[in-house]
Motif scaffolding. Structure first.
Motif, PDB file in Angstrom:
ATOM      1  N   GLY A   5       0.810  -1.214   0.000  1.00  0.00           N
ATOM      2  CA  GLY A   5       0.000   0.000   0.000  1.00  0.00           C
ATOM      3  C   GLY A   5       0.836   1.255   0.000  1.00  0.00           C
ATOM      4  N   ALA A   6       2.155   1.130   0.072  1.00  0.00           N
ATOM      5  CA  ALA A   6       3.036   2.300   0.097  1.00  0.00           C
ATOM      6  C   ALA A   6       3.373   2.729  -1.329  1.00  0.00           C
ATOM      7  CB  ALA A   6       4.317   1.959   0.862  1.00  0.00           C
ATOM      8  N   PRO A   7       3.865   3.956  -1.516  1.00  0.00           N
ATOM      9  CA  PRO A   7       4.320   4.367  -2.849  1.00  0.00           C
ATOM     10  C   PRO A   7       5.393   3.404  -3.347  1.00  0.00           C
ATOM     11  CG  PRO A   7       4.233   6.238  -1.367  1.00  0.00           C
ATOM     12  CD  PRO A   7       4.016   5.018  -0.523  1.00  0.00           C
ATOM     13  N   PRO A   8       5.491   3.212  -4.655  1.00  0.00           N
ATOM     14  CA  PRO A   8       6.360   2.157  -5.185  1.00  0.00           C
ATOM     15  C   PRO A   8       7.825   2.545  -5.299  1.00  0.00           C
ATOM     16  CG  PRO A   8       5.214   3.223  -6.966  1.00  0.00           C
ATOM     17  CD  PRO A   8       4.694   3.852  -5.698  1.00  0.00           C
ATOM     18  N   PHE A   9       8.328   3.400  -4.421  1.00  0.00           N
ATOM     19  CA  PHE A   9       9.708   3.832  -4.540  1.00  0.00           C
ATOM     20  C   PHE A   9      10.688   2.751  -4.111  1.00  0.00           C
ATOM     21  CE2 PHE A   9       7.369   7.882  -3.526  1.00  0.00           C
ATOM     22  CZ  PHE A   9       7.159   8.175  -4.857  1.00  0.00           C
ATOM     23  N   LEU A  10      10.232   1.754  -3.350  1.00  0.00           N
ATOM     24  CA  LEU A  10      11.091   0.630  -2.985  1.00  0.00           C
ATOM     25  C   LEU A  10      10.842  -0.583  -3.865  1.00  0.00           C
ATOM     26  CD1 LEU A  10      10.979   0.840   0.923  1.00  0.00           C
ATOM     27  CD2 LEU A  10      12.852   1.466  -0.588  1.00  0.00           C
ATOM     28  N   PHE A  11       9.744  -0.538  -4.623  1.00  0.00           N
ATOM     29  CA  PHE A  11       9.377  -1.688  -5.442  1.00  0.00           C
ATOM     30  C   PHE A  11      10.436  -1.912  -6.525  1.00  0.00           C
ATOM     31  CE2 PHE A  11       7.064  -4.059  -8.667  1.00  0.00           C
ATOM     32  CZ  PHE A  11       6.411  -4.998  -7.886  1.00  0.00           C
ATOM     33  N   GLY A  12      10.987  -3.121  -6.546  1.00  0.00           N
ATOM     34  CA  GLY A  12      12.001  -3.456  -7.540  1.00  0.00           C
ATOM     35  C   GLY A  12      13.397  -2.982  -7.198  1.00  0.00           C
ATOM     36  N   ARG A  13      13.551  -2.260  -6.104  1.00  0.00           N
ATOM     37  CA  ARG A  13      14.893  -1.813  -5.695  1.00  0.00           C
ATOM     38  C   ARG A  13      15.680  -2.996  -5.132  1.00  0.00           C
ATOM     39  NH1 ARG A  13      16.065   3.271  -7.724  1.00  0.00           N
ATOM     40  NH2 ARG A  13      14.226   4.610  -7.520  1.00  0.00           N
ATOM     41  N   ARG A  14      16.959  -2.966  -5.365  1.00  0.00           N
ATOM     42  CA  ARG A  14      17.826  -4.009  -4.803  1.00  0.00           C
ATOM     43  C   ARG A  14      18.691  -3.385  -3.728  1.00  0.00           C
ATOM     44  NH1 ARG A  14      22.957  -6.017  -6.648  1.00  0.00           N
ATOM     45  NH2 ARG A  14      23.488  -7.814  -5.355  1.00  0.00           N
ATOM     46  N   ILE A  15      18.527  -3.895  -2.510  1.00  0.00           N
ATOM     47  CA  ILE A  15      19.232  -3.346  -1.353  1.00  0.00           C
ATOM     48  C   ILE A  15      20.110  -4.428  -0.744  1.00  0.00           C
ATOM     49  CG2 ILE A  15      18.949  -2.380   0.968  1.00  0.00           C
ATOM     50  CD1 ILE A  15      16.304  -1.162  -0.064  1.00  0.00           C
ATOM     51  N   VAL A  16      21.378  -4.096  -0.560  1.00  0.00           N
ATOM     52  CA  VAL A  16      22.291  -4.983   0.164  1.00  0.00           C
ATOM     53  C   VAL A  16      22.299  -4.512   1.611  1.00  0.00           C
ATOM     54  CG1 VAL A  16      24.650  -5.839   0.369  1.00  0.00           C
ATOM     55  CG2 VAL A  16      23.681  -5.370  -1.900  1.00  0.00           C
ATOM     56  N   LEU A  17      21.880  -5.388   2.511  1.00  0.00           N
ATOM     57  CA  LEU A  17      21.770  -5.041   3.932  1.00  0.00           C
ATOM     58  C   LEU A  17      22.881  -5.718   4.718  1.00  0.00           C
ATOM     59  CD1 LEU A  17      20.266  -3.792   6.356  1.00  0.00           C
ATOM     60  CD2 LEU A  17      18.888  -5.889   6.450  1.00  0.00           C
ATOM     61  N   GLY A  18      23.766  -4.910   5.290  1.00  0.00           N
ATOM     62  CA  GLY A  18      24.798  -5.436   6.163  1.00  0.00           C
ATOM     63  C   GLY A  18      24.319  -5.432   7.606  1.00  0.00           C
ATOM     64  N   VAL A  19      24.502  -6.553   8.298  1.00  0.00           N
ATOM     65  CA  VAL A  19      24.087  -6.682   9.695  1.00  0.00           C
ATOM     66  C   VAL A  19      25.322  -7.001  10.529  1.00  0.00           C
ATOM     67  CG1 VAL A  19      22.603  -7.899  11.324  1.00  0.00           C
ATOM     68  CG2 VAL A  19      21.803  -7.517   8.977  1.00  0.00           C
ATOM     69  N   ALA A  47      23.230  -2.975  -7.389  1.00  0.00           N
ATOM     70  CA  ALA A  47      22.437  -2.646  -6.202  1.00  0.00           C
ATOM     71  C   ALA A  47      22.113  -1.153  -6.192  1.00  0.00           C
ATOM     72  CB  ALA A  47      23.198  -3.023  -4.936  1.00  0.00           C
ATOM     73  N   ASP A  48      20.999  -0.814  -5.568  1.00  0.00           N
ATOM     74  CA  ASP A  48      20.596   0.588  -5.455  1.00  0.00           C
ATOM     75  C   ASP A  48      21.151   1.242  -4.194  1.00  0.00           C
ATOM     76  OD1 ASP A  48      18.651   1.010  -7.756  1.00  0.00           O
ATOM     77  OD2 ASP A  48      17.809  -0.778  -6.820  1.00  0.00           O
ATOM     78  N   LEU A  49      21.474   0.432  -3.178  1.00  0.00           N
ATOM     79  CA  LEU A  49      21.998   0.988  -1.926  1.00  0.00           C
ATOM     80  C   LEU A  49      22.625  -0.117  -1.100  1.00  0.00           C
ATOM     81  CD1 LEU A  49      21.947   3.680  -0.130  1.00  0.00           C
ATOM     82  CD2 LEU A  49      20.075   2.580   1.084  1.00  0.00           C
ATOM     83  N   LEU A  50      23.739   0.199  -0.450  1.00  0.00           N
ATOM     84  CA  LEU A  50      24.300  -0.642   0.605  1.00  0.00           C
ATOM     85  C   LEU A  50      23.902  -0.004   1.928  1.00  0.00           C
ATOM     86  CD1 LEU A  50      26.108  -2.829   1.865  1.00  0.00           C
ATOM     87  CD2 LEU A  50      28.080  -1.326   1.465  1.00  0.00           C
ATOM     88  N   LEU A  51      23.120  -0.722   2.713  1.00  0.00           N
ATOM     89  CA  LEU A  51      22.635  -0.228   3.998  1.00  0.00           C
ATOM     90  C   LEU A  51      23.186  -1.114   5.102  1.00  0.00           C
ATOM     91  CD1 LEU A  51      20.691   1.368   5.896  1.00  0.00           C
ATOM     92  CD2 LEU A  51      18.920  -0.273   5.235  1.00  0.00           C
ATOM     93  N   VAL A  52      23.797  -0.518   6.105  1.00  0.00           N
ATOM     94  CA  VAL A  52      24.315  -1.277   7.245  1.00  0.00           C
ATOM     95  C   VAL A  52      23.481  -0.915   8.464  1.00  0.00           C
ATOM     96  CG1 VAL A  52      26.317  -1.842   8.660  1.00  0.00           C
ATOM     97  CG2 VAL A  52      26.617  -1.246   6.240  1.00  0.00           C
ATOM     98  N   ALA A  53      22.713  -1.903   8.976  1.00  0.00           N
ATOM     99  CA  ALA A  53      21.813  -1.660  10.104  1.00  0.00           C
ATOM    100  C   ALA A  53      21.601  -2.973  10.864  1.00  0.00           C
ATOM    101  CB  ALA A  53      20.472  -1.120   9.598  1.00  0.00           C
ATOM    102  N   PRO A  54      22.109  -3.058  12.087  1.00  0.00           N
ATOM    103  CA  PRO A  54      22.815  -2.015  12.828  1.00  0.00           C
ATOM    104  C   PRO A  54      24.264  -1.890  12.373  1.00  0.00           C
ATOM    105  CG  PRO A  54      22.726  -4.014  14.133  1.00  0.00           C
ATOM    106  CD  PRO A  54      21.915  -4.292  12.892  1.00  0.00           C
ATOM    107  N   CYS A  55      24.804  -0.698  12.616  1.00  0.00           N
ATOM    108  CA  CYS A  55      26.213  -0.440  12.326  1.00  0.00           C
ATOM    109  C   CYS A  55      26.914  -0.155  13.649  1.00  0.00           C
ATOM    110  CB  CYS A  55      26.360   0.742  11.374  1.00  0.00           C
ATOM    111  SG  CYS A  55      28.062   1.064  10.868  1.00  0.00           S
ATOM    112  N   THR A  56      27.781  -1.044  14.080  1.00  0.00           N
ATOM    113  CA  THR A  56      28.467  -0.897  15.360  1.00  0.00           C
ATOM    114  C   THR A  56      29.581   0.143  15.267  1.00  0.00           C
ATOM    115  OG1 THR A  56      30.039  -2.638  14.808  1.00  0.00           O
ATOM    116  CG2 THR A  56      28.015  -3.310  15.959  1.00  0.00           C
ATOM    117  N   ALA A  57      30.108   0.518  16.427  1.00  0.00           N
ATOM    118  CA  ALA A  57      31.235   1.459  16.463  1.00  0.00           C
ATOM    119  C   ALA A  57      32.438   0.878  15.725  1.00  0.00           C
ATOM    120  CB  ALA A  57      31.593   1.777  17.915  1.00  0.00           C
ATOM    121  N   ASP A  58      32.654  -0.431  15.876  1.00  0.00           N
ATOM    122  CA  ASP A  58      33.772  -1.075  15.195  1.00  0.00           C
ATOM    123  C   ASP A  58      33.589  -1.009  13.681  1.00  0.00           C
ATOM    124  OD1 ASP A  58      36.141  -2.985  15.104  1.00  0.00           O
ATOM    125  OD2 ASP A  58      34.596  -4.177  14.105  1.00  0.00           O
TER     126      ASP A  58
END
Length: 413
Positions: free
Chosen positions: A7-21, A91-102
């Motif tokens: 139901g949200a706007p399609p700005f994330l639809f089809g996006r490729r996100i690399v998520l670092g944990v 990829a459209d974005l590399l996102l690190v969440a959570p990102c520790t101090a190290d």
């Protein structure tokens, strides 16, 4: 605008996100973040550090993302054994969440001692981090130097928030919530049609006091006004939201001014309207208020109680009549004869746009069915979530103001 499952706007639809944990207790929130991103139509590739795997297993992220999880820089699932290079290609974005101090320190110094750090160094896409750590670690000069280095290198730093921490202390260092990260991602990918423009929005009901404990009000939830303020902000506008009493969080990037009565709302609007390109009057302002407010609680006694009411100011009409008025958007919530009443409101008040709907189909609900009325006629929008409807309105305004042509040519939306 097409609608997706969330139901949200399609700005994330089809996006490729690399998520670092990385290895912080907030890694459990990353699982919810993956769920939300996938629901919004994004493809999520999770890269899990050895520390992160101490908190959440690869199996969890694989189940939520429907994709393989990456942990080892020597992973042989890539034919060329170069996952540390290939994962951010396309990829459209590399996102690190959570990102520790190290992790922040290693990113700032350009280290490449594990898969995620190597990806950050070899990436071919933007990067954002959501810090999560103890408050003393966040406030330490070394961490602040690393933050400044990352910002200078073009990395987006989202957060941290303040609050209670797993260690029992309170202060800055909490990872921002998954819901806020998704909102920031939507804003990041949204077309910035209104960059450089200021928008003033009113939302919610007003309360007109009868006595110290009773008020005259209405059933407005404020959801439509808040959704519109959020959409304008995500589209790049500097948004000020004058809000009646509601229980909604302030949209990301929006400046909120709280008021209670219609007269307070009028004062807040007239004080702030100069310099705003657009004024959207979404608030359900009470048309009348009690002529006299009892200083004490009115006691129950007689079978009948007669109240004398006087008219409240018409804020929208007053703004539209200014010598140099902004581009004015009005809302017409009617119970019948929508076309007649909405068009009459537009003409009589000299508005550029009126958004009309039937109250029985919208009041308090998450979905809305609206019709846009302007000088070109009647334009119905599909029934949708109010966030989706808000983006339909924002797109229409951008088209009317000539702000959307370049975005359409680029295929932004």
């Amino acid at each position: 605008m097409e609608r997706n499952e969330s139901g949200a706007p399609p700005f994330l639809f089809g996006r490729r996100i690399v998520l670092g944990v990385t290895g912080g207790v907030a890694a459990y929130k990353a699982a919810e973040l993956v769920r939300r991103l996938v629901k919004a139509g994004a493809q999520v590739d999770v890269v899990l550090t050895p520390g992160g795997a101490h908190f959440v297993t690869p199996t969890t992220f694989q189940a939520l993302s429907g994709r393989p999880v990456w942990c080892d820089p020597w992973d042989e699932r890539r034919a060329n054994a170069m996952a540390h290079i290939d994962l951010t290609r396309g990829a459209d974005l590399l996102l690190v969440a959570p990102c520790t101090a190290d992790a922040m320190a290693r990113f700032a110094q350009g280290q490449a001692d594990d898969l995620l750090a190597t990806l950050a160094l070899a990436r071919a896409c933007p990067m954002a981090v959501a810090p999560a750590m103890n408050r003393q670690m966040w406030l330490h000069p070394a961490t602040q130097r690393n933050r400044e280095r990352l910002v200078a290198d073009g990395v987006l730093v989202w957060g941290p928030a303040e609050g209670e921490q797993a260690c029992g202390e309170t202060g800055p260092g909490r990872m921002i919530e998954p819901e806020e990260i998704v909102a920031r991602l939507e804003a990041f990918f949204a077309p910035k049609w209104f960059s450089g423009h200021a928008v003033l929005v009113t939302a919610g009901p007003t309360y007109e006091p009868l006595d110290p404990v009773r008020v005259l009000t209405n059933l407005s939830s404020g959801k439509m006004g808040y959704a519109l303020a959020q959409a304008f902000a995500q589209a790049g506008a500097a948004v000020t939201l004058v809000s009646g009493p509601v229980s909604l969080p302030t949209p990301l990037g929006v400046t909120r001014v709280d008021v209670t009565t219609a007269e307070q709302m009028r004062a807040a609007v007239l004080e702030r309207v100069p310099g705003h390109r657009i004024f959207a009057s979404v608030a359900a302002v009470a048309d009348y208020r009690p002529a006299r407010v009892s200083p004490q609680k009115i006691k129950k006694g007689a079978e009948r109680l007669t109240l004398e009411l006087v008219r409240n100011p018409d804020i929208l009409a007053e703004v539209a009549a200014l010598p140099e008025p902004p581009w004015c958007i009005g809302f017409a919530a009617e119970s019948e004869n929508l076309d007649e009443y909405a068009e009459r409101k537009r003409r009589e008040k000299g508005l550029q746009l009126v958004v009309g709907n039937l109250v029985q189909e919208a009041m308090g609900r998450d979905e809305n069915t609206v019709v846009l009325y302007d000088e070109n006629g009647r334009i119905p929008l599909p029934t949708a979530d109010k966030v989706q409807v808000a983006w339909g309105i924002v797109r229409h305004v951008a088209q009317r103001l000539g702000l959307i042509d370049t975005a359409v040519e680029r295929g932004d939306l």
